[in-house]
Design an enzyme around this catalytic site. Sequence first.
Site, PDB file in Angstrom:
ATOM      1  N   LYS A 229       0.814  -1.218   0.000  1.00 49.73           N
ATOM      2  CA  LYS A 229       0.000   0.000   0.000  1.00 49.73           C
ATOM      3  C   LYS A 229       0.846   1.266   0.000  1.00 49.73           C
ATOM      4  CE  LYS A 229      -4.343  -1.929   1.443  1.00 49.73           C
ATOM      5  NZ  LYS A 229      -5.413  -2.067   2.448  1.00 49.73           N
ATOM      6  N   ARG A 263      -3.382  -9.947   5.020  1.00 47.55           N
ATOM      7  CA  ARG A 263      -3.806 -10.074   3.612  1.00 47.55           C
ATOM      8  C   ARG A 263      -2.670  -9.549   2.745  1.00 47.55           C
ATOM      9  NH1 ARG A 263      -5.977  -6.777  -0.217  1.00 47.55           N
ATOM     10  NH2 ARG A 263      -7.494  -7.694  -1.649  1.00 47.55           N
TER      11      ARG A 263
HETATM   12  C1  PT1 Z   1      -7.874  -4.587   3.135  1.00 44.06           C
HETATM   13  C2  PT1 Z   1      -8.126  -4.595   1.726  1.00 44.06           C
HETATM   14  C3  PT1 Z   1      -9.170  -5.446   1.262  1.00 44.06           C
HETATM   15  N1  PT1 Z   1      -7.437  -3.832   0.846  1.00 44.06           N
HETATM   16  C4  PT1 Z   1      -9.590  -6.160   3.455  1.00 44.06           C
HETATM   17  N2  PT1 Z   1      -9.880  -6.211   2.149  1.00 44.06           N
HETATM   18  C5  PT1 Z   1      -7.751  -3.871  -0.466  1.00 44.06           C
HETATM   19  N3  PT1 Z   1     -10.304  -6.919   4.336  1.00 44.06           N
HETATM   20  C6  PT1 Z   1      -8.775  -4.711  -0.914  1.00 44.06           C
HETATM   21  C7  PT1 Z   1      -3.037   2.200  -1.154  1.00 44.06           C
HETATM   22  O1  PT1 Z   1      -3.079   3.099  -0.303  1.00 44.06           O
HETATM   23  O2  PT1 Z   1      -6.938  -3.833   3.656  1.00 44.06           O
HETATM   24  N4  PT1 Z   1      -8.610  -5.357   3.954  1.00 44.06           N
HETATM   25  N5  PT1 Z   1      -9.464  -5.476  -0.059  1.00 44.06           N
HETATM   26  C8  PT1 Z   1      -6.984  -3.012  -1.432  1.00 44.06           C
HETATM   27  N6  PT1 Z   1      -7.230  -1.633  -1.161  1.00 44.06           N
HETATM   28  C9  PT1 Z   1      -6.220  -0.668  -1.208  1.00 44.06           C
HETATM   29  C10 PT1 Z   1      -6.312   0.471  -0.404  1.00 44.06           C
HETATM   30  C11 PT1 Z   1      -5.107  -0.846  -2.012  1.00 44.06           C
HETATM   31  C12 PT1 Z   1      -5.282   1.390  -0.377  1.00 44.06           C
HETATM   32  C13 PT1 Z   1      -4.080   0.089  -2.024  1.00 44.06           C
HETATM   33  C14 PT1 Z   1      -4.157   1.222  -1.191  1.00 44.06           C
HETATM   34  O3  PT1 Z   1      -2.092   2.056  -1.935  1.00 44.06           O
END
Ligand code: PT1
Length: 281
Positions: A229, A263
């Site tokens: 992230k 995850r």
């Molecule tokens: C998470 C999650 C998810 N993240 C759960 N499911 C994502 N339970 C998808 C960035 O800042 O943390 N928990 N499903 C992906 N979402 C992101 C959010 C991807 C922020 C990248 C960023 O780069």
Amino acid sequence: MTTPSESTSTFICGKYQLKLNRPHVMGIVNVTPDSFSDGGKYTSTQAAVCHALTLIAEGADILDIGGESTRPGAAPVSLDEEISRVIPVIEALNGVSTVPISIDTYKPEVMRQAIAAGADMVNDVRALQEPGALDVLAKSHVGICLMHMQGNPMTMQMSPHYEDVVIEVGQFLADRLQVCLNHGIAKNRIVLDPGFGFGKTREHNISLIQQLEKLHRIGLPLLVGLSRKSVLGAIAGGDQNQRLYASIAASVISAMKGAKIVRVHDVKATVDALKVVAAIL
Ligand code: PT1
């Protein structure tokens, strides 16, 4: 107060019962259309199934199948498109996978079809707030991840604001847990996730990981998603594909702070690192 070790209960996850007495690894399987292919969905289904089997071989404890990106600024995908991406993958993995299959969706109809196709868990970044989602889950026995998000993926990073991020995320998760219990969903089917990067500044994300213990007081296992992230890029530098070492650090810290599931994209490296953590814990 419930400490991490006291909450070592069994997580009911569809046909599986996960004893969360060591950090578990949820491997990410993104199902996205193959831009090189013009022949329908076959190649992207095949690529996702192949990747899922690789992650199992690398030691994943859970597979998380997703057909719509929820990263900041990502555009929504239609219901029909999402179904056509993820359901064939779940059907192909059902009976073949040796670990629980999670569906990463907030759409009740996707949840319903995924469960019918063999999914063992629903991972919902909207914590079952969509109309009908609670009813789908109440009629099933699958595991559930309730995640916190401020706003929606399109706009959530524009101006995140909290008086106290840890208290507000904790209050939201406790409220959503209570709503689930009121709908007859058993507590041992639920895990909670503070939702790193979902409507949070770098400081908000750091506060949440620093004070992860406070979220344990709700009394349920915690899932953490920090893999690759942007908060890690902001700290260590590097674009998405250059965040492996920072991601391993984040998983190790999360596990040492009591997270029961991480995850991640990079399963093999994370499994090795968390074996060291488990040996010490
Ligand atoms: C998470 C999650 C998810 N993240 C759960 N499911 C994502 N339970 C998808 C960035 O800042 O943390 N928990 N499903 C992906 N979402 C992101 C959010 C991807 C922020 C990248 C960023 O780069």
